[in-house]
Design an enzyme around this catalytic site. Sequence first.
Site, short mmCIF file in Angstrom:
data_model
loop_
_atom_site.label_atom_id
_atom_site.label_comp_id
_atom_site.label_asym_id
_atom_site.label_seq_id
_atom_site.Cartn_x
_atom_site.Cartn_y
_atom_site.Cartn_z
N THR A 22 49.92 40.81 54.55
CA THR A 22 50.91 40.53 53.80
C THR A 22 52.33 41.69 53.98
OG1 THR A 22 50.08 39.27 52.15
CG2 THR A 22 52.01 39.90 51.51
N ARG A 56 47.28 25.64 48.94
CA ARG A 56 46.81 26.69 48.08
C ARG A 56 48.10 27.55 47.88
NH1 ARG A 56 47.13 32.50 49.00
NH2 ARG A 56 45.61 33.36 47.48
N VAL A 57 48.50 28.16 46.86
CA VAL A 57 49.83 28.97 46.74
C VAL A 57 49.15 30.21 46.23
CG1 VAL A 57 51.82 29.42 45.40
CG2 VAL A 57 51.36 27.07 46.33
N GLY A 58 49.48 31.45 46.74
CA GLY A 58 48.81 32.68 46.20
C GLY A 58 49.95 33.32 45.25
N ASP A 59 49.86 34.67 45.22
CA ASP A 59 50.77 35.20 44.17
C ASP A 59 51.88 35.70 44.66
OD1 ASP A 59 49.22 37.08 46.10
OD2 ASP A 59 50.02 38.81 45.02
N THR A 71 49.64 43.23 47.50
CA THR A 71 49.09 42.42 48.70
C THR A 71 47.65 42.51 48.16
OG1 THR A 71 48.29 42.77 50.86
CG2 THR A 71 49.00 44.62 49.79
N GLY A 72 46.84 41.41 48.54
CA GLY A 72 45.41 41.42 48.05
C GLY A 72 45.15 39.86 47.81
N GLY A 99 45.02 36.95 46.10
CA GLY A 99 46.19 36.63 45.23
C GLY A 99 45.74 35.86 44.02
N1 ASP Z 1 48.19 38.21 48.45
C1 ASP Z 1 48.45 37.40 49.35
C2 ASP Z 1 47.76 36.15 48.67
O1 ASP Z 1 46.91 36.01 48.24
C3 ASP Z 1 47.65 37.71 50.67
C4 ASP Z 1 47.71 39.22 50.94
O2 ASP Z 1 48.48 39.78 50.19
O3 ASP Z 1 47.00 39.38 52.04
O4 ASP Z 1 48.51 34.89 49.40
#
Ligand code: ASP
Length: 320
Positions: free
Chosen positions: A187, A215-218, A238-239, A241
Amino acid sequence: MKKQIIMIFFLFLVACNNQTDQTVFGLVIHGGAGTITKENMTPEKETAYINKLTEALKKGYNILDKGGSSLDAVEATIKIMEDSPLFNAGKGAVFTGAGTNELDASIMDGNTLQAGAVAGVKTVKNPISAARKVMEETWHVLLAGTGADAFAKEQGLDIVPNVYFQTEERFKSLMKAKEKEAEKHGTVGCVALDKKGNLAAGTSTGGLTNKMWGRVGDSPIIGAGTYANNETCGVSGTGQGEYYIRGSVAYDIAAQMEYQQKTVQEAAQSVIDKLTNRGGTGGVIAMDRKGNIATPFNTKGMYRGYYLNGGELTILMYKE
Ligand code: ASP
């Protein structure tokens, strides 16, 4: 009398200057956290990342240096990374389990607390620009799915077919992930501070490899993946979500600064410690109004960099 008027006028000028001119400006970026190690990296790949992160930092810095707004810097910087297949945002976004690409992005203005976001878009070349349009052209914060794609088109943004986002490398990651739940971060995010002392933050992503479609992330959730408030800080995460949403990670950093008077470094480290305790992985970038920066993460590495006036352009990838 004349002298007094001149004196008052002089003091007025000084006061105005104090309000609009700030000595520190600059930006901090990330290009995703994950299994980024020297051993896994080829020299060519390392150079490609350094060059692209440098280009992104310079783009944002030049805007700020010319007196441009932190919002303009965040959008332009993220666009450079969205257009590069190196990152999991825009071109090069990861695949859903259904073999498509669905993108999320958000942006927030730390001065007005206005925010905009898009989730699950499939045809917007630069989701960060669509997020900004939602912020500036609608009374909403978040548009999702086909409505968001249609809105972006209506706004005159660049529209591409869904295959535009696909790269061979990400397709291989999907195949690997289908065999074994492998993770892939990448990300992108940016926090900028302009000469007026205004913070802005933005995040853009393709999400997680092999995610369920829909699916929706953070990243498009204000307070989870992105947050900005001049009173405290700007944040992009980033991580994984799901952990960021449940932990209101981005807002938690600002809240700890506001309610516990923590520094940006203390607050950012504290959310990463909580993330670790809860079993999640990832990182954050955060910056306060004085240009203090924090970039903690609990993964092997995180692509990151910063460039403040009077300082050197710095790019890092691995654990120091
Ligand atoms: N945070 C992002 C999500 O979960 C993915 C990522 O940061 O790699 O969609």
